[in-house]
Design an enzyme around this catalytic site. Sequence first.
Site, mmCIF file in Angstrom:
data_model
loop_
_atom_site.group_PDB
_atom_site.id
_atom_site.type_symbol
_atom_site.label_atom_id
_atom_site.label_comp_id
_atom_site.label_asym_id
_atom_site.label_seq_id
_atom_site.Cartn_x
_atom_site.Cartn_y
_atom_site.Cartn_z
ATOM 1 N N GLY A 387 0.818 -1.599 -0.176
ATOM 2 C CA GLY A 387 0.290 -0.372 -0.122
ATOM 3 C C GLY A 387 0.878 1.200 -0.210
ATOM 4 O O GLY A 387 2.128 1.652 -0.009
ATOM 5 N N PRO A 388 -0.135 2.387 0.341
ATOM 6 C CA PRO A 388 0.925 3.857 -0.452
ATOM 7 C C PRO A 388 1.548 4.312 0.960
ATOM 8 O O PRO A 388 1.703 3.369 2.320
ATOM 9 C CB PRO A 388 -0.148 4.724 -0.645
ATOM 10 C CG PRO A 388 -1.654 4.213 -0.877
ATOM 11 C CD PRO A 388 -1.004 2.854 -0.985
ATOM 12 N N GLY A 390 1.962 5.981 4.602
ATOM 13 C CA GLY A 390 2.086 6.036 5.717
ATOM 14 C C GLY A 390 0.550 6.032 6.397
ATOM 15 O O GLY A 390 -0.204 6.056 6.498
ATOM 16 N N LYS A 393 1.491 0.358 7.660
ATOM 17 C CA LYS A 393 2.127 -1.451 7.476
ATOM 18 C C LYS A 393 3.128 -1.408 8.610
ATOM 19 O O LYS A 393 3.023 -3.087 8.935
ATOM 20 C CB LYS A 393 2.496 -1.453 5.964
ATOM 21 C CG LYS A 393 1.404 -1.101 5.413
ATOM 22 C CD LYS A 393 2.377 -0.777 3.348
ATOM 23 C CE LYS A 393 3.514 -0.205 3.418
ATOM 24 N NZ LYS A 393 3.043 0.876 3.373
ATOM 25 N N THR A 394 4.304 -0.376 8.895
ATOM 26 C CA THR A 394 5.443 -1.733 9.680
ATOM 27 C C THR A 394 4.666 -1.147 11.263
ATOM 28 O O THR A 394 5.140 -1.665 11.974
ATOM 29 C CB THR A 394 6.433 0.114 9.482
ATOM 30 O OG1 THR A 394 6.893 -0.177 8.379
ATOM 31 C CG2 THR A 394 7.395 -0.455 10.866
ATOM 32 N N SER A 713 -3.956 3.843 -18.855
ATOM 33 C CA SER A 713 -4.960 4.167 -17.524
ATOM 34 C C SER A 713 -5.644 5.986 -18.420
ATOM 35 O O SER A 713 -7.064 5.861 -17.735
ATOM 36 C CB SER A 713 -4.918 4.141 -16.102
ATOM 37 O OG SER A 713 -3.963 4.910 -15.596
ATOM 38 N N LYS A 756 -7.779 4.107 -7.320
ATOM 39 C CA LYS A 756 -7.961 5.634 -7.607
ATOM 40 C C LYS A 756 -9.607 5.700 -7.798
ATOM 41 O O LYS A 756 -9.681 7.130 -7.132
ATOM 42 C CB LYS A 756 -8.104 5.471 -9.463
ATOM 43 C CG LYS A 756 -6.587 4.798 -9.899
ATOM 44 C CD LYS A 756 -6.774 4.192 -11.530
ATOM 45 C CE LYS A 756 -5.662 3.823 -12.464
ATOM 46 N NZ LYS A 756 -5.762 3.340 -13.309
#
Length: 807
Positions: A387-388, A390, A393-394, A713, A756
């Site tokens: 994922g992006p 921030g 995840k960590t 896209s 998106k």
Amino acid sequence: MDDPMAGDPLATGSEGDANEVTVAIGEDEEVEALELPETLPVLPLKNTVIFPQLLAPLLVNTERSKKLVDAVLASPDRLMISVAVRRPLEGSPSAGDLHRTGTVLRVMRMLKFPDDSYRLLVQGVTRARVDDFVEEDPFFRGRITELDETGDPEGVEAQALARTVRDQFVGLVSESSRLSDELQILAMNTEDPSRLADLVASNLELEINARQRFLEELDVVRRLHGVRDELRRSADAVKIESEIREKVQSEMGRTQREYMLRQQLDQIRRELGEAEEEGAELDELRERIESAGMPEEAHAQATRELERLVQIPPAAAEHSVIRTYLEWMVDLPWAATSEDRLDVAEARRVLDEDHWGLEKVKDRIVEYIAVLSLKRDLKGPILCFAGPPGTGKTSLGRSIARALGRSFERISLGGVRDEAEIRGHRRTYVGALPGRIVQGLRKAETRNPVFLLDEVDKVGTDYRGDPSSALLEVLDPEQNSTFSDHYLEVPFDLSQVLFIATANLLDPVPAALRDRMEVIELPGYTEEDKLEIARRFLVPRQREANGLAGIELEIGDEVLRAIIGSYTREAGVRNLEREIGAVCRKVARRVAEDPSVAGSPVVIRTEDLQALLGPVKHEPELAERAGQPGVAVGLAYTPAGGDILFVESSQMPGRGELKLTGSLGDVMRESAEAARSWLRGRAEGLGLESSAFEKNDLHVHVPSGAVPKDGPSAGVAMVVSLASLLLGRKPAADVAMTGEITLRGKVLPVGGIKEKVLAAKRAGIRRVVLPEKNARDVEEIAPGLLKGLEFDYVSTIDEALAQILQP
């Protein structure tokens, strides 16, 4: 009589042989001119070549050669010719095995020995050629022709070469231990260039064929050139031998010195009682090996290394290497495990307490705990959070460890290019250590920690190996039970470790590695998610971090919404936390300057943000840019999550050219070309004149020109922008679109739909046009995230234009 050759080293062989040292005749002892007979006995030589004007000893020990010598001694001139054998032979050579160019020899002295062999001292007379053999039994006899030398031995070149050869040979003799010092005197007193060349050639360590070439060379100048080249090679070889000898002697001296010092040190240690301490330490190490719970193979390896350690003196360099290795072996958690917390409800509570949302991840962890409570030998899953930046995840990995009651270890793989970072270095290297996996297990002190492999998509590759390939074994449940670190050299069981990898993008991750992991995508947060996260986590944490825990600070929802919308534009919440921290620091400064402020509640209002955070960083530009002819709103997927992009088109009189700007990649440029070609092909059906393309230039620009952009896209946005410009019809202001187009007018599916869609919602878009085949991707998005959005699905460009362009 005295033996004139006593002490001379003589070679042996079945035919006549000469030793490697030959002596020149002095200038005053020059061989007197002889009238050579028409035929002479021919003596084959197996391992040497004798040159004219030189003295050489010979050993003769075969019956055939002794008969030849007897015949020579019976003749008045005592002459014979020696020729070299062409190649090594067993037994007596034939005429075809002999070189034809040789040296006429005079027997100066002969001695018989008790073993019935002859020792001869012969003197070279002149070069000669054997024209043919007239007899072969009982020995060879040949018809000979004397060979005259060519070149000018008195010329300038020959004299200069002679001086160079003399100086080089004198220097070589002084450096080499194999050459007699008498050769220096002989060389210095030899003025004739030809004799000097023969003297040097006969005393260099050359192959038989090389000496034969010098014997056959009649041109004195060319012979001197060849001798000079051989002298250079010999000098280089002697220099290298000397350096090696000095190193060996130095090493031997250092080894003997170290041995003596170690003996003295051992005696001193015994006097001080330290030897007993060393023995106690070894006993303690042996006990730790026995109690470490190692598998059989690891235990045998550790015991073997301990026995080596006992035999090696403590001062030896290898002693510390083995000691360090054993320390690593006994410190690893071979059998130590932490007790898992198998309460599903408690695990869910901990996960909810640390993170908002992320339901898919939380459900997967709860499922793992549930199965683990039923099957205790369950292997740890291999998860990958993608994922992006921030999006948590960590920190989610740390929360999972807390929910399970396990130790947590994290290693960052960003920029790692050396395979040894994963597998460790072999112990042959100085300063070798295990890899990061084993180091993390030692720090965790259990064999079942939660292990976070951060930024797995940023692993590099160079000449030191490919770390991602080393991770294949680590992250494969079928293989990691026997993971082998290069430093340990024994298998270690990683099957109980819960590995979690994180990545911003999955494309850079090798397919084989991606296949081994269960990928869970973390989409970006919506505005409502960010508001809840800020209220629950970010504001309390920043208040504590900035010393405002005891002060009543109120940051309302409207203020947080203003910060989210006007000061941040991201998929995660990292910048949001920075902005909240900046507000808290401004309040802390106000309190420090006026302590009375702390006595009453501090309320932050929306109108205060400009004074606290500065001017607005992100203006809502959708309303003022969209809804104009030639402007379409596209959707893009970036490493930071989804984002919107504007595609602007304009036309001007020209020659029908298409200009593309905005740092567009090749694929995006091709999409623009395809959009123009489709419109040109459908011009009549759309009500456009063909001259609109032939007499006008089209310019397509995608703003944020400093940011590289690529991908297929944006095809729908490209064709909508151009169609809107040419038809003079405005696109709907609140519509965003994505999809790949073809020349046949089809709209193909694209990736990153979830990101998106979230980007469209953040930007205030109300309607999203997607390829028809992407409907299944929308179904996977949580319904709460889709609130306030309408979706139109299209399969052709005609359908897209009908949905987007206003009448």
